[in-house]
Design an enzyme around this catalytic site. Structure first.
Site, PDB file in Angstrom:
ATOM      1  N   ARG A 180       0.801  -1.229   0.000  1.00 44.43           N
ATOM      2  CA  ARG A 180       0.000   0.000   0.000  1.00 44.43           C
ATOM      3  C   ARG A 180       0.834   1.279   0.000  1.00 44.43           C
ATOM      4  NH1 ARG A 180      -2.402  -3.403  -1.629  1.00 44.43           N
ATOM      5  NH2 ARG A 180      -4.375  -4.307  -0.946  1.00 44.43           N
ATOM      6  N   SER A 187     -11.827  -0.328   1.712  1.00 46.22           N
ATOM      7  CA  SER A 187     -11.262  -0.860   2.952  1.00 46.22           C
ATOM      8  C   SER A 187     -10.768   0.277   3.840  1.00 46.22           C
ATOM      9  CB  SER A 187     -10.107  -1.811   2.642  1.00 46.22           C
ATOM     10  OG  SER A 187     -10.556  -2.931   1.917  1.00 46.22           O
ATOM     11  N   GLU A 226      -6.092   2.486   6.303  1.00 45.49           N
ATOM     12  CA  GLU A 226      -5.777   2.534   4.875  1.00 45.49           C
ATOM     13  C   GLU A 226      -6.299   3.825   4.268  1.00 45.49           C
ATOM     14  OE1 GLU A 226      -6.834  -0.181   1.025  1.00 45.49           O
ATOM     15  OE2 GLU A 226      -5.846  -1.134   2.718  1.00 45.49           O
TER      16      GLU A 226
END
Length: 337
Positions: free
Chosen positions: A209, A258, A328
């Site tokens: 990420r 998410s 996130e």
């Protein structure tokens, strides 16, 4: 390029009614005029002052940005970045508005939104491979489906990723065991000084990420390398993944995807559900009943309600499993803490 510059001002009422609650717009003392006049004179730029951001986010939440700037091309973007730096105005980039939570108070400084040439796409055959040069503002889902129709394989995993190509690159977006880094060939960008940058695949450093681009870098285009496949097989794989997504992820209510990264060897959604929080509500925000790593806006939810649910999930997972969840989604704007 557009015919000429334009300036818009969004009128935000002193009182905004949200459901049964009343929210007072935050008082700001800002002299917009010097910078606003400079930005409004730039070709390829559209400027809105005090623009509410909820309409630009997938969760449909967010207060006003002091300066909301749309740039149509590279020259316009470079000029905007130079002007903001000269006036010492902070900035952030907003793509398709997924993977962010914008404060109810809004964002002090400038929010840049890319459009125009940043939505262009070009397909090239390179031997047995296919290169696609795609603007940073191009929607990921649209790119994936175009590739499938052409019989080009390699992007199926990205079906359902709600963001823009630039955002997917910056956060090294992924799903179903693959990530964007596996198909990246080149990244074009502009730095805070308005200078063009080019990163080859070898110059990029990816991790979970994150693409670790230098601070202040604005991605403008990405070159991806795909492979030629059978259209029927590529589309069959795509339909399979669409079915998985629809069966496991919430639909019908706005969300930001998410909310937390998956910790090593586990899943954030499983941990939140095991903590007894699936379906937990806070005002008009709810931890989704279908997938506990999603928070949905049931209608008129506030950013503070969403963040409080995230903090509840963090504390409960830490208490029960001694695992620290990492957000996130990115928090944008002014927060009370």
């Amino acid at each position: 390029m557009r015919g000429g510059p334009s300036l818009h001002h969004s009128v935000t009422p002193l009182l905004q009614h949200t459901g049964s609650a009343v929210m007072f717009a935050m008082a700001k003392i800002i002299n917009h005029q010097p910078l606003a006049a400079e930005l409004a004179a730039l070709a390829g730029v559209r400027l809105r002052l005090d623009e509410p951001l909820a309409r630009y986010t997938s969760m449909k939440i967010g207060g006003p940005a002091d300066y909301f700037i749309e740039a149509d091309n590279g020259a316009a973007l470079a000029a905007v970045l130079i002007a903001l730096r000269r006036h010492q105005v902070p900035l952030c980039l907003l793509g398709n508005g997924s993977n962010v939570l914008v404060s109810d108070r809004g964002v002090r400084g400038a929010v840049i939104h890319l459009t125009g040439e940043f939505k262009k796409i070009e397909w090239r055959e390179v031997g047995e491979n296919i290169e696609v040069e795609v603007g940073a503002a191009y929607p990921v889902t649209q790119l994936v489906r175009q590739a499938a129709r052409k019989g080009y394989a390699g992007l199926e995993f990205a079906e359902g990723i709600p963001g823009s190509v630039g955002g997917a690159l910056v956060m090294n977006a992924g799903a179903y065991g693959s990530e964007i880094e596996k198909v990246v060939e080149r990244v074009d960008a502009i730095d805070r000084d308005g200078q063009a940058l080019v990163f080859s695949r070898e110059q990029m450093t990816f991790s979970y990420r994150d693409s670790h681009l230098p601070a202040g870098t604005v991605v403008t285009a990405v070159v991806l390398r795909l492979r030629r496949g059978e259209a029927a097989q590529v589309n069959a794989k795509l339909r399979e993944l669409v079915g998985k997504r629809k069966s496991s992820q919430p639909s019908g209510f706005p969300n930001s995807g998410s909310m937390f990264r998956n910790p090593p060897g586990d899943f954030a959604g499983r941990l939140i559900e095991a903590s007894g929080l699936k379906g937990q509500r806070n005002g008009q925000a709810q931890i989704a009943e279908r997938h506990a790593n999603f928070i949905v806006n049931l209608g008129g939810a506030k950013a503070t309600e969403v963040r409080q649910l995230m903090e509840l999930a963090e504390s409960e997972v830490r208490r029960r499993f001694n695992i620290n969840l990492i957000a996130e989604v990115k928090y944008l704007g002014e927060w009370s803490d």
